[in-house]
Design a protein around this motif. Structure first.
Motif, PDB file in Angstrom:
ATOM      1  N   ALA A 108       0.834  -1.208   0.000  1.00  0.00           N
ATOM      2  CA  ALA A 108       0.000   0.000   0.000  1.00  0.00           C
ATOM      3  C   ALA A 108       0.872   1.261   0.000  1.00  0.00           C
ATOM      4  O   ALA A 108       0.561   2.237  -0.698  1.00  0.00           O
ATOM      5  CB  ALA A 108      -0.928  -0.002   1.220  1.00  0.00           C
ATOM      6  N   ALA A 109       1.956   1.223   0.762  1.00  0.00           N
ATOM      7  CA  ALA A 109       2.861   2.381   0.805  1.00  0.00           C
ATOM      8  C   ALA A 109       3.424   2.665  -0.591  1.00  0.00           C
ATOM      9  O   ALA A 109       3.529   3.821  -1.015  1.00  0.00           O
ATOM     10  CB  ALA A 109       3.993   2.127   1.798  1.00  0.00           C
ATOM     11  N   GLU A 110       3.753   1.606  -1.311  1.00  0.00           N
ATOM     12  CA  GLU A 110       4.269   1.781  -2.677  1.00  0.00           C
ATOM     13  C   GLU A 110       3.205   2.375  -3.589  1.00  0.00           C
ATOM     14  O   GLU A 110       3.497   3.242  -4.420  1.00  0.00           O
ATOM     15  CB  GLU A 110       4.727   0.430  -3.233  1.00  0.00           C
ATOM     16  N   ARG A 111       1.974   1.912  -3.422  1.00  0.00           N
ATOM     17  CA  ARG A 111       0.892   2.405  -4.294  1.00  0.00           C
ATOM     18  C   ARG A 111       0.612   3.886  -4.010  1.00  0.00           C
ATOM     19  O   ARG A 111       0.367   4.665  -4.929  1.00  0.00           O
ATOM     20  CB  ARG A 111      -0.380   1.583  -4.085  1.00  0.00           C
ATOM     21  N   ALA A 141      -5.888   3.500  -6.842  1.00  0.00           N
ATOM     22  CA  ALA A 141      -7.029   3.626  -5.929  1.00  0.00           C
ATOM     23  C   ALA A 141      -7.879   2.356  -5.969  1.00  0.00           C
ATOM     24  O   ALA A 141      -8.333   1.847  -4.943  1.00  0.00           O
ATOM     25  CB  ALA A 141      -7.881   4.837  -6.311  1.00  0.00           C
ATOM     26  N   HIS A 142      -8.069   1.839  -7.173  1.00  0.00           N
ATOM     27  CA  HIS A 142      -8.872   0.623  -7.342  1.00  0.00           C
ATOM     28  C   HIS A 142      -8.237  -0.556  -6.604  1.00  0.00           C
ATOM     29  O   HIS A 142      -8.929  -1.328  -5.929  1.00  0.00           O
ATOM     30  CB  HIS A 142      -9.000   0.325  -8.842  1.00  0.00           C
ATOM     31  N   LYS A 143      -6.925  -0.686  -6.730  1.00  0.00           N
ATOM     32  CA  LYS A 143      -6.230  -1.798  -6.069  1.00  0.00           C
ATOM     33  C   LYS A 143      -6.284  -1.639  -4.549  1.00  0.00           C
ATOM     34  O   LYS A 143      -6.494  -2.610  -3.825  1.00  0.00           O
ATOM     35  CB  LYS A 143      -4.772  -1.872  -6.544  1.00  0.00           C
ATOM     36  N   LEU A 144      -6.079  -0.422  -4.072  1.00  0.00           N
ATOM     37  CA  LEU A 144      -6.133  -0.188  -2.620  1.00  0.00           C
ATOM     38  C   LEU A 144      -7.531  -0.495  -2.086  1.00  0.00           C
ATOM     39  O   LEU A 144      -7.695  -1.099  -1.034  1.00  0.00           O
ATOM     40  CB  LEU A 144      -5.753   1.270  -2.306  1.00  0.00           C
ATOM     41  N   LYS A 145      -8.533  -0.076  -2.834  1.00  0.00           N
ATOM     42  CA  LYS A 145      -9.905  -0.355  -2.424  1.00  0.00           C
ATOM     43  C   LYS A 145     -10.142  -1.863  -2.357  1.00  0.00           C
ATOM     44  O   LYS A 145     -10.774  -2.364  -1.432  1.00  0.00           O
ATOM     45  CB  LYS A 145     -10.884   0.278  -3.418  1.00  0.00           C
ATOM     46  N   GLY A 146      -9.635  -2.568  -3.333  1.00  0.00           N
ATOM     47  CA  GLY A 146      -9.866  -4.003  -3.405  1.00  0.00           C
ATOM     48  C   GLY A 146      -9.129  -4.812  -2.357  1.00  0.00           C
ATOM     49  O   GLY A 146      -9.510  -5.935  -2.065  1.00  0.00           O
ATOM     50  N   MET A 147      -8.081  -4.246  -1.790  1.00  0.00           N
ATOM     51  CA  MET A 147      -7.255  -5.017  -0.849  1.00  0.00           C
ATOM     52  C   MET A 147      -7.451  -4.610   0.609  1.00  0.00           C
ATOM     53  O   MET A 147      -7.421  -5.468   1.490  1.00  0.00           O
ATOM     54  CB  MET A 147      -5.773  -4.854  -1.207  1.00  0.00           C
ATOM     55  N   GLY A 148      -7.646  -3.336   0.865  1.00  0.00           N
ATOM     56  CA  GLY A 148      -7.651  -2.854   2.241  1.00  0.00           C
ATOM     57  C   GLY A 148      -8.477  -3.690   3.192  1.00  0.00           C
ATOM     58  O   GLY A 148      -8.003  -4.198   4.210  1.00  0.00           O
ATOM     59  N   GLY A 149      -9.754  -3.863   2.848  1.00  0.00           N
ATOM     60  CA  GLY A 149     -10.671  -4.580   3.729  1.00  0.00           C
ATOM     61  C   GLY A 149     -10.294  -6.031   3.934  1.00  0.00           C
ATOM     62  O   GLY A 149     -10.639  -6.631   4.953  1.00  0.00           O
ATOM     63  N   SER A 150      -9.580  -6.619   2.980  1.00  0.00           N
ATOM     64  CA  SER A 150      -9.194  -8.028   3.110  1.00  0.00           C
ATOM     65  C   SER A 150      -8.051  -8.215   4.099  1.00  0.00           C
ATOM     66  O   SER A 150      -7.799  -9.325   4.540  1.00  0.00           O
ATOM     67  CB  SER A 150      -8.780  -8.596   1.746  1.00  0.00           C
TER      68      SER A 150
END
Lengths: 257, 125
Positions: free
Chosen positions: A24-27, A53-62
């Motif tokens: 996430a820090a890299e993104r 943003a799309h990738k962060l959204k897709g991963m954060g909650g997981s």
């Protein structure tokens, strides 16, 4: 059947969580770098930021960072309908990146109360501030499985000065509503699985969301059988040429402006 | 004998999450990093389930699924898409591509577990 999640709190997951923080820090750095190097120009810059943003959204909650997903979702909503990144958008996107950065650096997601406050202070979609309209501190959660309905209604809400978060299903909406506590939930009446009618009833029944205002979006007449279980106090917003007018009536009817 | 799942995602972290959850459930997991690698792997592998990320560079998950259906007739198992896209149009596209189910990201590991069990649930000793 042994559930993996019964013993899921183990070093493997802890390790993945750390990897998520690094990823996430890299993104987020990619977002910053894109803003710096493009200096406010272009379609490519917008696509690059959207992708992160799309990738962060897709991963954060997981990985136990649901607020990261929410902020990233709002960033996606902010960029919705933009054709290219312009200079005026850069400070706003930096604010989003900064909030994401703080959470990732801290290694700890925000609690629900802090998340709700933060989300209200995120920069609004550019369409929320046309020249002649006021900007209101009204948070709306818009629930519709249809992209077209969502876009049209979100645009109408933004021209009325509202901040909009979108959800595509009742399940998504319940999770977001409990966490962000919007001022108003506007939901399509008809949805696969749990309908909008059931959604408003569920929100009213849960202690976490019982005090939220709700309204149902539909083209059905009041007497239509699909609306027969709609609680009488829940207003109906008609899709169509009077959409803006209907939305404005509901918002002022709830005393939100 | 454990059932086998092919998990395809361009993101290393998501492959690790999905494979970690599924291995703890007792499944054998094979991973692929792209739609192209997924198709290549499926030439010789007959999994019990395919989990396919939609948003991948190269050929995306929908196209990968279409090519599986068109060119790999021995692969008859269910296909579950992982997607961050959320609207009805994408659901229709998923089903039209030949997929059986989809999981919206972000997902809780429990949701992945339930979805996999729905399609190929196996008893673990």
């Amino acid at each position: 059947m042994v559930s993996a999640t019964q013993n899921f709190h183990d070093p493997v997951i802890a390790q993945l969580r750390q990897e998520f923080l690094s990823d996430a820090a890299e993104r987020i750095q990619v977002i910053y770098d894109t803003l710096e190097t493009t200096n406010g120009s272009g379609e490519c810059a917008l696509l690059a930021i959207r992708r992160e943003a799309h990738k962060l959204k897709g991963m954060g909650g997981s990985f136990d960072f649901p607020v990261v997903s929410l902020i990233a979702r709002r960033l996606e909503d902010y960029m919705a309908n933009l054709q290219a990144l312009e200079a005026q958008h850069i400070p706003d996107i930096k604010v989003y990146a900064s909030h994401l950065d703080k959470i990732i650096e801290s290694g700890q997601d925000l609690d629900d109360e802090a998340a709700a406050v933060l989300l209200r202070h995120l920069p609004a979609h550019p369409a929320s501030e046309p020249e002649s309209l006021e900007c209101h501190d009204v948070e709306v959660l818009l629930v519709s499985p249809s992209l077209a309905v969502s876009q049209i209604t979100a645009y109408a809400l933004r021209t009325l000065g509202c901040r909009v978060t979108t959800a595509r299903s009742a399940a998504e909406a319940i999770e977001i509503a409990a966490r962000t506590r919007p001022d108003l939930v506007v939901t399509s009446a008809v949805m696969d699985g749990v309908s909008g009618i059931d959604l408003v009833r569920a929100l009213a029944a849960m202690s976490a969301t019982e005090d939220l205002h709700s309204a149902v979006l539909t083209s059905f007449s009041k007497k239509h059988h699909q609306l027969q279980y709609l609680p009488p106090e829940v207003p109906v917003i008609r899709l169509g040429r009077k959409l803006n007018e209907n939305l404005a009536e509901v918002i002022s009817g709830f005393g939100l402006v | 004998m454990s059932k086998t799942i092919l998990a395809c995602d361009d993101q290393d972290l998501m492959r690790k999450l999905v494979s970690g959850v599924l291995r703890q459930m007792g499944y054998e997991v094979v991973t692929a990093e792209s739609g192209e690698e997924c198709l290549e792997t499926l030439k010789t592998l007959k999994p019990d389930l395919v989990i396919l990320d939609v948003d991948m560079p190269g050929i995306d998950g929908f196209e990968t699924c279409k090519q599986i259906k068109a060119t790999l007739p021995h692969v008859t198992c269910p296909i579950i898409f992982l997607t961050g896209r959320r609207d009805k149009g994408d659901v229709k596209q998923a089903l039209a591509a030949g997929g059986n189910d989809f999981l919206i990201m972000p997902f809780q590991p429990k949701m992945l577990e339930q979805r996999v069990e729905k399609w190929i649930g196996q008893k673990v000793a």
